[in-house]
Design an enzyme around this catalytic site. Structure first.
Site, PDB file in Angstrom:
ATOM      1  N   HIS A 117      34.336  40.890  23.109  1.00 17.25           N
ATOM      2  CA  HIS A 117      34.694  39.493  22.827  1.00 17.25           C
ATOM      3  C   HIS A 117      35.099  38.770  24.113  1.00 17.25           C
ATOM      4  O   HIS A 117      34.667  37.635  24.357  1.00 17.25           O
ATOM      5  CB  HIS A 117      35.845  39.419  21.820  1.00 17.25           C
ATOM      6  N   HIS A 128      34.648  46.927  21.145  1.00 14.57           N
ATOM      7  CA  HIS A 128      34.467  45.770  20.268  1.00 14.57           C
ATOM      8  C   HIS A 128      35.297  44.592  20.772  1.00 14.57           C
ATOM      9  O   HIS A 128      34.786  43.465  20.927  1.00 14.57           O
ATOM     10  CB  HIS A 128      34.891  46.146  18.834  1.00 14.57           C
ATOM     11  N   GLU A 129      36.578  44.845  21.049  1.00 18.61           N
ATOM     12  CA  GLU A 129      37.464  43.759  21.499  1.00 18.61           C
ATOM     13  C   GLU A 129      37.162  43.334  22.930  1.00 18.61           C
ATOM     14  O   GLU A 129      37.177  42.145  23.250  1.00 18.61           O
ATOM     15  CB  GLU A 129      38.930  44.173  21.338  1.00 18.61           C
TER      16      GLU A 129
END
Length: 164
Positions: A73, A69-70
Site C-alpha cells: 500500500h 500486503h501493507e
C-alpha cells in the site's frame, strides 16, 4: 517491536527497490492496532500499524502475507499517488510482481471476539425481549425511549443482563 517484523518490513522495501530501481522512504512501524484488522497502512503519515495479538497468533503467515500486503500500500502510494484504489491494479501489480504473492484483500486469521454485556428490555408481547447494547442502555437512562414495533409499547429494562 519484534525484530522479525522490522526485518520483514525492510526486506519488503529492498525487494521493491530492486524491482522498481529506485529508493522508497521507510515508514514508522507500530504494533498499536487492535480489533479485527491485521494491519493498516496510513499513506499520508507513511506509517504501518500491525495488530500484535494477530501477529503473535499467526506469526509465519503474518510475516509472509500481511507485512508485504501493507508495505505494498505504501509503495503504491509513493509510486502512483493518492488517487488509486486501495486494492486496485497498482497494488495488485506490486503484490504479484514484487512479492510474488496472491493479492488477497483480507486475512483469514481466527479472531477472538470480546464478550459484551447485553441489557434485557421487555414489552407485553409474547416474544417481547430485546437485548440492548451498553450504549443504547445508557441512552435509555438519559431519557430516550424505544417502542416495540409490534405492540407499540415502551420497552422497559427488566433488570436482567447477559454476556454474549
Amino acid at each position: 517491536m519484534p525484530e522479525q517484523l522490522n526485518t520483514r518490513v525492510e526486506t519488503c522495501y529492498q525487494q521493491a527497490e530492486d524491482f522498481f530501481k529506485r529508493s522508497f522512504k521507510r515508514p514508522v512501524v507500530s504494533l498499536k492496532l487492535r480489533g479485527q484488522k491485521a494491519g493498516v497502512a496510513h499513506l499520508h503519515e507513511n506509517l504501518l500499524r500491525f495488530n500484535p495479538q494477530l501477529y503473535r497468533e499467526n506469526t509465519e503467515d503474518f510475516l509472509r502475507q500481511t507485512v508485504p500486503h501493507e508495505v505494498a500500500h505504501l509503495i503504491a502510494h509513493q509510486l502512483f499517488g493518492g488517487t488509486i484504489a486501495p486494492h486496485g491494479e497498482e497494488w495488485q501489480l506490486i503484490m504479484r510482481g514484487v512479492y510474488e504473492l496472491p493479492p488477497n484483500r483480507c486475512h483469514t486469521y481466527e479472531i477472538q471476539r470480546r464478550s459484551v454485556m447485553r441489557y434485557i428490555y421487555r414489552c407485553p408481547c409474547p416474544t417481547g425481549e430485546f437485548a440492548f447494547s451498553g450504549q443504547r442502555h445508557k441512552l435509555v437512562r438519559k431519557g430516550r425511549r424505544y417502542l416495540c414495533r409490534s405492540c407499540r409499547q415502551v420497552l422497559v429494562f427488566s433488570g436482567e443482563t447477559r454476556v454474549e
